[in-house]
Motif scaffolding. Structure first.
Motif, mmCIF file in Angstrom:
data_model
loop_
_atom_site.group_PDB
_atom_site.id
_atom_site.type_symbol
_atom_site.label_atom_id
_atom_site.label_comp_id
_atom_site.label_asym_id
_atom_site.label_seq_id
_atom_site.Cartn_x
_atom_site.Cartn_y
_atom_site.Cartn_z
ATOM 1 N N UNK A 1 0.815 -1.221 0.000
ATOM 2 C CA UNK A 1 0.000 0.000 0.000
ATOM 3 C C UNK A 1 0.850 1.273 0.000
ATOM 4 N N UNK A 2 2.146 1.142 0.224
ATOM 5 C CA UNK A 2 3.046 2.299 0.226
ATOM 6 C C UNK A 2 3.869 2.409 -1.064
ATOM 7 N N UNK A 3 3.439 1.696 -2.094
ATOM 8 C CA UNK A 3 4.124 1.730 -3.387
ATOM 9 C C UNK A 3 3.239 2.445 -4.404
ATOM 10 N N UNK A 4 3.823 3.395 -5.104
ATOM 11 C CA UNK A 4 3.156 4.120 -6.190
ATOM 12 C C UNK A 4 3.954 3.890 -7.462
ATOM 13 N N UNK A 5 3.304 3.360 -8.495
ATOM 14 C CA UNK A 5 3.962 3.081 -9.769
ATOM 15 C C UNK A 5 3.433 4.064 -10.820
ATOM 16 N N UNK A 6 4.363 4.747 -11.490
ATOM 17 C CA UNK A 6 4.035 5.756 -12.504
ATOM 18 C C UNK A 6 4.341 5.172 -13.874
ATOM 19 N N UNK A 7 3.366 5.259 -14.792
ATOM 20 C CA UNK A 7 3.562 4.653 -16.114
ATOM 21 C C UNK A 7 2.689 5.325 -17.172
ATOM 22 N N UNK A 8 3.020 5.046 -18.422
ATOM 23 C CA UNK A 8 2.298 5.586 -19.568
ATOM 24 C C UNK A 8 0.970 4.858 -19.762
ATOM 25 N N UNK A 9 -0.033 5.590 -20.267
ATOM 26 C CA UNK A 9 -1.348 5.001 -20.488
ATOM 27 C C UNK A 9 -1.895 5.433 -21.839
ATOM 28 N N UNK A 10 -2.159 4.458 -22.682
ATOM 29 C CA UNK A 10 -2.712 4.704 -24.016
ATOM 30 C C UNK A 10 -4.147 5.231 -23.977
ATOM 31 N N UNK A 11 -4.868 4.928 -22.903
ATOM 32 C CA UNK A 11 -6.285 5.284 -22.824
ATOM 33 C C UNK A 11 -6.541 6.691 -22.302
ATOM 34 N N UNK A 12 -5.475 7.396 -21.946
ATOM 35 C CA UNK A 12 -5.597 8.795 -21.544
ATOM 36 C C UNK A 12 -4.902 9.662 -22.584
ATOM 37 N N UNK A 13 -5.489 10.802 -22.924
ATOM 38 C CA UNK A 13 -4.828 11.691 -23.886
ATOM 39 C C UNK A 13 -3.611 12.366 -23.253
ATOM 40 N N UNK A 14 -2.661 12.801 -24.076
ATOM 41 C CA UNK A 14 -1.522 13.559 -23.529
ATOM 42 C C UNK A 14 -2.046 14.756 -22.733
ATOM 43 N N UNK A 15 -1.435 14.996 -21.581
ATOM 44 C CA UNK A 15 -1.853 16.104 -20.730
ATOM 45 C C UNK A 15 -2.722 15.679 -19.568
ATOM 46 N N UNK B 1 -6.068 3.591 -6.669
ATOM 47 C CA UNK B 1 -5.609 2.848 -5.492
ATOM 48 C C UNK B 1 -5.124 1.455 -5.862
ATOM 49 N N UNK B 2 -5.741 0.867 -6.898
ATOM 50 C CA UNK B 2 -5.403 -0.487 -7.346
ATOM 51 C C UNK B 2 -6.094 -0.718 -8.677
ATOM 52 N N UNK B 3 -5.875 -1.887 -9.276
ATOM 53 C CA UNK B 3 -6.549 -2.196 -10.526
ATOM 54 C C UNK B 3 -5.808 -3.243 -11.324
ATOM 55 N N UNK B 4 -6.294 -3.485 -12.516
ATOM 56 C CA UNK B 4 -5.686 -4.462 -13.408
ATOM 57 C C UNK B 4 -4.512 -3.852 -14.153
ATOM 58 N N UNK B 5 -3.978 -4.620 -15.101
ATOM 59 C CA UNK B 5 -2.814 -4.144 -15.846
ATOM 60 C C UNK B 5 -3.185 -3.346 -17.087
ATOM 61 N N UNK B 6 -4.422 -3.460 -17.561
ATOM 62 C CA UNK B 6 -4.856 -2.692 -18.715
ATOM 63 C C UNK B 6 -3.997 -2.904 -19.955
ATOM 64 N N UNK B 7 -3.359 -4.074 -20.054
ATOM 65 C CA UNK B 7 -2.522 -4.367 -21.204
ATOM 66 C C UNK B 7 -1.095 -3.860 -21.090
ATOM 67 N N UNK B 8 -0.765 -3.197 -19.985
ATOM 68 C CA UNK B 8 0.587 -2.650 -19.799
ATOM 69 C C UNK B 8 1.490 -3.731 -19.203
ATOM 70 N N UNK B 9 2.532 -4.097 -19.934
ATOM 71 C CA UNK B 9 3.379 -5.216 -19.512
ATOM 72 C C UNK B 9 4.181 -4.940 -18.245
ATOM 73 N N UNK B 10 4.561 -3.707 -18.010
ATOM 74 C CA UNK B 10 5.270 -3.377 -16.774
ATOM 75 C C UNK B 10 4.378 -3.568 -15.560
#
Length: 187
Positions: free
Chosen positions: A84-98, A104-113
């Protein structure tokens, strides 16, 4: 102890690519606070800093994206960091730039990392900060898109999202994550 991890691929070849926005956020966060993410351990670059009496670990795994979870797990085990004290920052294809989104949690959404991180912990219960990169136009393959660089029109929006992500990380260092979500998921 809080652990903030930015995902990306190591090396000059990948430095400014869409897939490396997690690294970009960590670099900007470090620069804003005069920190150096240059120590090496567990196939990662990292630093341990002190913020208002609490340790904060910044990590940039150097394992390549698909094995990011291995490095995150090694740090969590070594420093005895709760999931619960880990925050992972990554790129997301489903959000527009900006745009950024915190969860809080969730699936991988196709992101391999993220998939590898879930596999390493056997749990989806870690915090995420998704940074929008948008989807490729036309018939461009997703892999070519994420390993490509931002075009001139995207750059101002991407810079804005990186700054928002930095502010959200700084806020989480001394505020409950739910409060940070309520502020930064509004835009």
């Amino acid at each position: 102890m809080k652990c903030i991890v930015g995902l990306g691929n190591p090396g000059k070849k990948y430095e400014k690519t869409r897939h490396n926005v997690g690294f970009m956020v960590i670099d900007e966060l470090a620069d804003a606070n005069n920190w150096n993410v240059t120590q090496e351990k567990f196939k990662s670059l990292y630093t341990v800093e002190h913020v208002q009496g609490e340790k904060v670990l910044l990590v940039k795994p150097q394992t390549y994206m698909n094995l990011s979870g291995e490095a995150i797990r090694a740090f969590a085990d070594y420093y005895d960091i709760d999931l619960e004290d880990i925050l992972v920052i990554y790129d997301d294809l489903d959000l527009p730039p900006g745009k950024i989104r915190l969860r809080q949690k969730g699936g991988h959404g196709g992101h391999n990392g993220i998939r590898n991180t879930i596999d390493q912990f056997g749990s989806k219960d870690f915090k995420r900060l998704r940074v929008g990169i948008g989807r490729p136009q036309g018939r461009m393959a997703v892999v070519d898109y994420v390993l490509g660089t931002f075009n001139e029109e995207e750059k101002p929006d991407v810079e804005d999202s990186i700054q928002q992500a930095v502010k959200a990380c700084e806020a989480w260092m001394d505020q409950p994550f739910l409060e940070v979500m309520n502020v930064y998921n509004q835009s």
